[in-house]
Design an enzyme around this catalytic site. Structure first.
Site, mmCIF file in Angstrom:
data_model
loop_
_atom_site.group_PDB
_atom_site.id
_atom_site.type_symbol
_atom_site.label_atom_id
_atom_site.label_comp_id
_atom_site.label_asym_id
_atom_site.label_seq_id
_atom_site.Cartn_x
_atom_site.Cartn_y
_atom_site.Cartn_z
ATOM 1 N N CYS A 96 0.810 -1.211 0.000
ATOM 2 C CA CYS A 96 0.000 0.000 0.000
ATOM 3 C C CYS A 96 0.855 1.279 0.000
ATOM 4 O O CYS A 96 1.456 1.606 -1.024
ATOM 5 C CB CYS A 96 -0.976 -0.069 1.173
ATOM 6 S SG CYS A 96 -2.409 0.991 0.951
ATOM 7 N N HIS A 198 -3.293 -5.626 2.741
ATOM 8 C CA HIS A 198 -2.996 -5.722 4.168
ATOM 9 C C HIS A 198 -3.568 -7.043 4.655
ATOM 10 O O HIS A 198 -4.114 -7.822 3.886
ATOM 11 C CB HIS A 198 -3.673 -4.577 4.928
ATOM 12 C CG HIS A 198 -3.195 -3.221 4.527
ATOM 13 N ND1 HIS A 198 -1.980 -2.718 4.906
ATOM 14 C CD2 HIS A 198 -3.795 -2.260 3.790
ATOM 15 C CE1 HIS A 198 -1.844 -1.490 4.419
ATOM 16 N NE2 HIS A 198 -2.922 -1.188 3.737
HETATM 17 N N1 GLN Z 1 -2.183 6.690 2.362
HETATM 18 C C1 GLN Z 1 -2.242 5.844 1.211
HETATM 19 C C2 GLN Z 1 -3.599 5.837 0.557
HETATM 20 O O1 GLN Z 1 -4.580 6.142 1.216
HETATM 21 C C3 GLN Z 1 -1.825 4.429 1.597
HETATM 22 C C4 GLN Z 1 -2.807 3.786 2.519
HETATM 23 C C5 GLN Z 1 -2.320 2.496 3.142
HETATM 24 O O2 GLN Z 1 -1.127 2.238 3.203
HETATM 25 N N2 GLN Z 1 -3.255 1.715 3.641
HETATM 26 O O3 GLN Z 1 -3.723 5.524 -0.593
#
Ligand code: GLN
Length: 265
Positions: A96, A198
């Site tokens: 992510c 995740h």
């Molecule tokens: N902040 C980034 C987004 O919202 C990554 C989010 C995350 O790592 N879950 O796209």
């Protein structure tokens, strides 16, 4: 001979949401069960590290604010050497927010442009609506030589678009994936994988954990390496249950029908 792996964990204090640290624990434990020594080296802001000495790198996800705190340090301090190591075949998993920073840039939905190191030919643009939920991905079989499915959980505003020098990790059967438009999830370049999953991802998907360990061992010790199988019956059952639940098969479909009937009665 005792095999040894050195694992670098990028920005563990800033980039660790939805239990991404569980990926490190899973890699360590799967090594321990096989008698493989596994040392974890945290790489925080200001750290110096010799990337040529690292076997596996891991970079977890984070909020836009967490990414903003470390992006400059990452790009300036680690960028050139890490990019060279990835080009040379470093085994890496980025989730992510970490995935986004391996790309060219992440333009947040608030209009802030966070630089990436450009190791993966992808770029990311934040959208107003977040892409959230459980995900099932059919992994591209030529990535590890085997067809398997991944289960995970996504929560991102960023939409990631793939360039010509990466290939998708797989196709989403359930969920939004890279951008909610083209059906792809993740990106692969050489031995580096970025994705939105995740979970933690690796405890839920032992096939991917072992693919990373096997690649790292082969890189260090050569093609002689064969990974001893582990008893993954429980993990695979949990994975299969989730796949069936998400695809609406079997008893999950039946129980959902019952719930719907009860609600409509
Ligand atoms: N902040 C980034 C987004 O919202 C990554 C989010 C995350 O790592 N879950 O796209």
């Amino acid at each position: 001979m005792t095999w040894q792996l050195r694992l670098a964990h990028l920005y563990p204090d800033h980039m660790n949401i939805y239990g991404d640290r569980g990926n490190i624990i899973a890699l360590q434990q799967r090594c321990r069960w096989r008698g493989i020594a596994c040392e974890v080296i945290p790489v925080g802001p200001g750290a110096t590290i010799d990337w040529s000495d690292i076997d596996i790198a891991f970079f977890g996800g984070g909020q836009d604010s967490g990414q903003a705190l470390i992006a400059e340090d990452f790009v300036e301090r680690q960028g050139p050497a890490l990019r060279a190591a990835i080009d040379a075949g470093l085994v890496m998993l980025a989730i992510c927010g970490g995935y986004q920073l391996l790309g060219h840039y992440f333009l947040t939905h608030a209009g802030q442009r966070l630089p990436g190191i450009g190791a993966l030919d992808v770029y990311t643009v934040g959208g107003k609506e977040r892409l959230i939920g459980n995900v099932v991905v059919d992994v591209n079989p030529d990535i590890s030589g085997a067809a398997f499915r991944l289960v995970g959980f996504e929560n991102h505003s960023g939409r990631t678009y793939l360039g010509a020098s990466v290939r998708p990790l797989g196709r989403v059967l359930v969920g939004h994936g890279n951008n909610g438009e083209d059906g792809t999830e993740g990106a692969v370049y050489r031995n580096t994988i970025g994705c939105y999953l995740h979970g933690s991802l690796l405890p839920k998907n032992p096939q991917l954990a072992d693919h990373l360990i096997a690649m790292a061992l082969r890189r260090r010790y050569g093609n002689v390496v064969r990974l001893a199988p582990l008893n993954d019956a429980l993990e695979l059952k949990a994975q299969q249950t989730m796949v069936e639940r998400m695809l609406g098969k079997g008893r999950w479909r039946a129980s959902r029908r019952k719930i719907n009937q009860a609600l409509n009665a």
